[in-house]
Scaffold this active site. Structure first.
Site, PDB file in Angstrom:
ATOM      1  N   LYS A  81      12.073   6.028  22.297  1.00 34.39           N
ATOM      2  CA  LYS A  81      12.391   7.402  22.674  1.00 34.39           C
ATOM      3  C   LYS A  81      13.843   7.751  22.324  1.00 34.39           C
ATOM      4  O   LYS A  81      14.153   8.908  22.078  1.00 34.39           O
ATOM      5  CB  LYS A  81      12.086   7.629  24.158  1.00 34.39           C
ATOM      6  CG  LYS A  81      10.572   7.644  24.432  1.00 34.39           C
ATOM      7  CD  LYS A  81       9.880   8.772  23.635  1.00 34.39           C
ATOM      8  CE  LYS A  81       8.392   8.808  23.784  1.00 34.39           C
ATOM      9  NZ  LYS A  81       7.749   9.940  23.078  1.00 34.39           N
TER      10      LYS A  81
ATOM     11  N   ARG B 161      -7.130  10.259  18.265  1.00 37.35           N
ATOM     12  CA  ARG B 161      -8.108   9.279  17.763  1.00 37.35           C
ATOM     13  C   ARG B 161      -9.454   9.397  18.463  1.00 37.35           C
ATOM     14  O   ARG B 161     -10.492   9.133  17.866  1.00 37.35           O
ATOM     15  CB  ARG B 161      -7.572   7.849  17.963  1.00 37.35           C
ATOM     16  CG  ARG B 161      -6.347   7.523  17.141  1.00 37.35           C
ATOM     17  CD  ARG B 161      -5.668   6.273  17.647  1.00 37.35           C
ATOM     18  NE  ARG B 161      -5.272   6.433  19.045  1.00 37.35           N
ATOM     19  CZ  ARG B 161      -4.720   5.492  19.797  1.00 37.35           C
ATOM     20  NH1 ARG B 161      -4.505   4.291  19.281  1.00 37.35           N
ATOM     21  NH2 ARG B 161      -4.397   5.719  21.046  1.00 37.35           N
TER      22      ARG B 161
ATOM     23  N   VAL C  50      -1.952   8.545  14.038  1.00 37.12           N
ATOM     24  CA  VAL C  50      -0.659   8.869  13.420  1.00 37.12           C
ATOM     25  C   VAL C  50       0.056   7.635  12.866  1.00 37.12           C
ATOM     26  O   VAL C  50       1.047   7.768  12.148  1.00 37.12           O
ATOM     27  CB  VAL C  50       0.285   9.630  14.392  1.00 37.12           C
ATOM     28  CG1 VAL C  50      -0.312  10.954  14.818  1.00 37.12           C
ATOM     29  CG2 VAL C  50       0.660   8.769  15.606  1.00 37.12           C
TER      30      VAL C  50
ATOM     31  N   GLY D 195      10.966  13.318  32.619  1.00 32.02           N
ATOM     32  CA  GLY D 195      10.898  12.093  33.416  1.00 32.02           C
ATOM     33  C   GLY D 195       9.435  11.795  33.685  1.00 32.02           C
ATOM     34  O   GLY D 195       8.582  12.019  32.823  1.00 32.02           O
ATOM     35  N   LEU D 196       9.118  11.330  34.896  1.00 32.94           N
ATOM     36  CA  LEU D 196       7.743  10.911  35.210  1.00 32.94           C
ATOM     37  C   LEU D 196       6.758  12.088  35.203  1.00 32.94           C
ATOM     38  O   LEU D 196       6.929  13.047  35.967  1.00 32.94           O
ATOM     39  CB  LEU D 196       7.699  10.257  36.588  1.00 32.94           C
ATOM     40  CG  LEU D 196       8.371   8.885  36.726  1.00 32.94           C
ATOM     41  CD1 LEU D 196       8.527   8.525  38.198  1.00 32.94           C
ATOM     42  CD2 LEU D 196       7.569   7.834  35.991  1.00 32.94           C
TER      43      LEU D 196
ATOM     44  N   ALA E 236      -3.588  15.393  21.303  1.00 35.10           N
ATOM     45  CA  ALA E 236      -4.120  16.532  22.057  1.00 35.10           C
ATOM     46  C   ALA E 236      -5.324  16.163  22.915  1.00 35.10           C
ATOM     47  O   ALA E 236      -5.864  17.011  23.615  1.00 35.10           O
ATOM     48  CB  ALA E 236      -4.488  17.659  21.094  1.00 35.10           C
TER      49      ALA E 236
ATOM     50  N   ASN F 178       3.632  15.111  19.583  1.00 37.98           N
ATOM     51  CA  ASN F 178       3.502  14.610  20.959  1.00 37.98           C
ATOM     52  C   ASN F 178       2.858  13.227  21.068  1.00 37.98           C
ATOM     53  O   ASN F 178       3.115  12.504  22.025  1.00 37.98           O
ATOM     54  CB  ASN F 178       2.679  15.656  21.747  1.00 37.98           C
ATOM     55  CG  ASN F 178       2.103  15.115  23.035  1.00 37.98           C
ATOM     56  OD1 ASN F 178       2.814  14.955  24.025  1.00 37.98           O
ATOM     57  ND2 ASN F 178       0.799  14.837  23.031  1.00 37.98           N
TER      58      ASN F 178
ATOM     59  N   TYR G 174      10.063   0.610  24.813  1.00 41.42           N
ATOM     60  CA  TYR G 174       9.636   2.012  24.934  1.00 41.42           C
ATOM     61  C   TYR G 174      10.864   2.927  24.916  1.00 41.42           C
ATOM     62  O   TYR G 174      10.891   3.935  24.205  1.00 41.42           O
ATOM     63  CB  TYR G 174       8.822   2.240  26.214  1.00 41.42           C
ATOM     64  CG  TYR G 174       8.465   3.703  26.403  1.00 41.42           C
ATOM     65  CD1 TYR G 174       7.547   4.319  25.550  1.00 41.42           C
ATOM     66  CD2 TYR G 174       9.081   4.483  27.390  1.00 41.42           C
ATOM     67  CE1 TYR G 174       7.243   5.680  25.687  1.00 41.42           C
ATOM     68  CE2 TYR G 174       8.779   5.824  27.532  1.00 41.42           C
ATOM     69  CZ  TYR G 174       7.859   6.419  26.686  1.00 41.42           C
ATOM     70  OH  TYR G 174       7.569   7.760  26.814  1.00 41.42           O
TER      71      TYR G 174
ATOM     72  N   PHE H  81      -0.664   8.164  30.841  1.00 38.73           N
ATOM     73  CA  PHE H  81       0.434   7.374  30.298  1.00 38.73           C
ATOM     74  C   PHE H  81       0.544   5.977  30.932  1.00 38.73           C
ATOM     75  O   PHE H  81       0.629   4.967  30.227  1.00 38.73           O
ATOM     76  CB  PHE H  81       1.731   8.168  30.515  1.00 38.73           C
ATOM     77  CG  PHE H  81       2.973   7.537  29.991  1.00 38.73           C
ATOM     78  CD1 PHE H  81       3.345   7.671  28.666  1.00 38.73           C
ATOM     79  CD2 PHE H  81       3.809   6.806  30.836  1.00 38.73           C
ATOM     80  CE1 PHE H  81       4.518   7.099  28.188  1.00 38.73           C
ATOM     81  CE2 PHE H  81       4.973   6.230  30.367  1.00 38.73           C
ATOM     82  CZ  PHE H  81       5.321   6.383  29.041  1.00 38.73           C
TER      83      PHE H  81
END
Ligand code: NAP
Length: 256
Positions: A160, A37, A64, A187-188, A13, A90, A156, A193
């Site tokens: 997913k 974190r 996590v 998507g993007l 978050a 998330n 990656y 990120f």
């Protein structure tokens, strides 16, 4: 369905989609359990969420990747916060963009530990309470990368694809309870990120979104809000969305 006073637990978050989702739920008067974190960033999101209308905010400094920390965080929630209504699972990241045979194994481990194991630890700690209370909704942040692998992103994409399987499996396993399970697969999206993916290289990160109008964290938050406010008998299994400049992970239209 009103979200007023509902307890919404959002992992990751402190930035991007998670922070935007916190604001969307805040605007509905929810109570927010925010985890990440970076405590400083989380504190900023928490105070903004209160300004946006959150009924209350409780922040948790959480990695996590630590199964014990995740379980402890849920077990030690103050009683007023223990009955989580909605989990937005998330927290996640990409690291590196390299051919599989030259990739950094540390990067792979960080992605697998966060995007697969972290996702599982959080679901494992939160969902039992939802099943006992006979109410709850789990929203998993998947990705279009879980559908079509793109070059230099195999690990990656694999994480997913795993998130997709975990989400589908969870939906099967809670069948017979009122708990709902949704995957939101963008998507993007322009967030931190790509900066994280390229280990802080802002130039490389900016190129990812060059010539397109990418999705924003707010676009994703909007979809999450929509999915959780459908009538209680409706389960949105998966929402896949892209910017109009993107057809799938491999096909992107960039303006010169
Ligand atoms: P972001 O802006 O970099 O935010 C990622 C969030 O995850 C941060 O709040 C970060 O917080 C948290 N996080 C990372 N590792 C963590 C850990 N070990 N423990 C706890 N929290 C952790 O990226 P984003 O775009 O919002 O990504 C959110 C999710 O959307 C991810 O699952 C990502 O894979 C997915 N997604 C993103 C895109 C995209 O294009 N941006 C597309 C599809 C799917 P701290 O660093 O403070 O811990």
């Amino acid at each position: 369905m009103s979200l007023k006073g509902k307890i919404v637990f959002i992992t990751g978050a402190s930035a991007g989609i998670g922070a935007a989702t916190a604001m969307a739920f805040a605007g509905e008067g929810a109570r927010l359990l925010l985890a990440a974190r970076r405590a400083g960033k989380l504190a900023e999101v928490a105070s903004k969420a209160l300004e946006y209308g959150a009924q209350a905010v409780h922040s948790i400094d959480l990695d996590v990747r630590s199964r014990h920390a995740v379980q402890r965080a849920i077990d030690e929630l103050p009683p007023a916060w223990a009955e989580i209504d909605i989990l937005v699972n998330n927290a996640g990241l990409s690291r590196g963009m390299e051919k599989l045979y030259t990739g950094r194994i540390e990067d792979w481990e960080e992605m697998i530990d966060t995007n697969i194991k972290g996702l599982l630890y959080v679901a494992r700690a939160v969902v039992p309470g939802m099943v006992v209370r006979e109410r709850g909704h789990v929203v998993t942040l998947g990705s279009m990368a879980g559908e079509i692998v793109y070059p230099n992103g195999a690990v990656y994409c694999a994480t997913k694809a795993a998130a997709r399987a975990i989400n589908d499996g969870l939906r099967e396993d809670v069948l017979g309870t009122p708990v709902r399970v949704t995957s939101v697969d963008p998507g993007l999206v322009e967030t931190d990120f790509s900066l994280v993916r390229f280990h802080g290289d802002a130039g490389k990160a900016a190129k990812v979104y060059k010539g397109i109008t990418p999705l924003t964290g707010e676009d994703i938050a909007d979809v999450i809000l929509w999915a959780v406010t459908r009538p209680e008998h409706v389960n949105i299994a998966r929402v896949s969305l892209t910017s109009v400049n993107q057809a799938n992970t491999l096909l992107i239209h960039r303006e010169p």
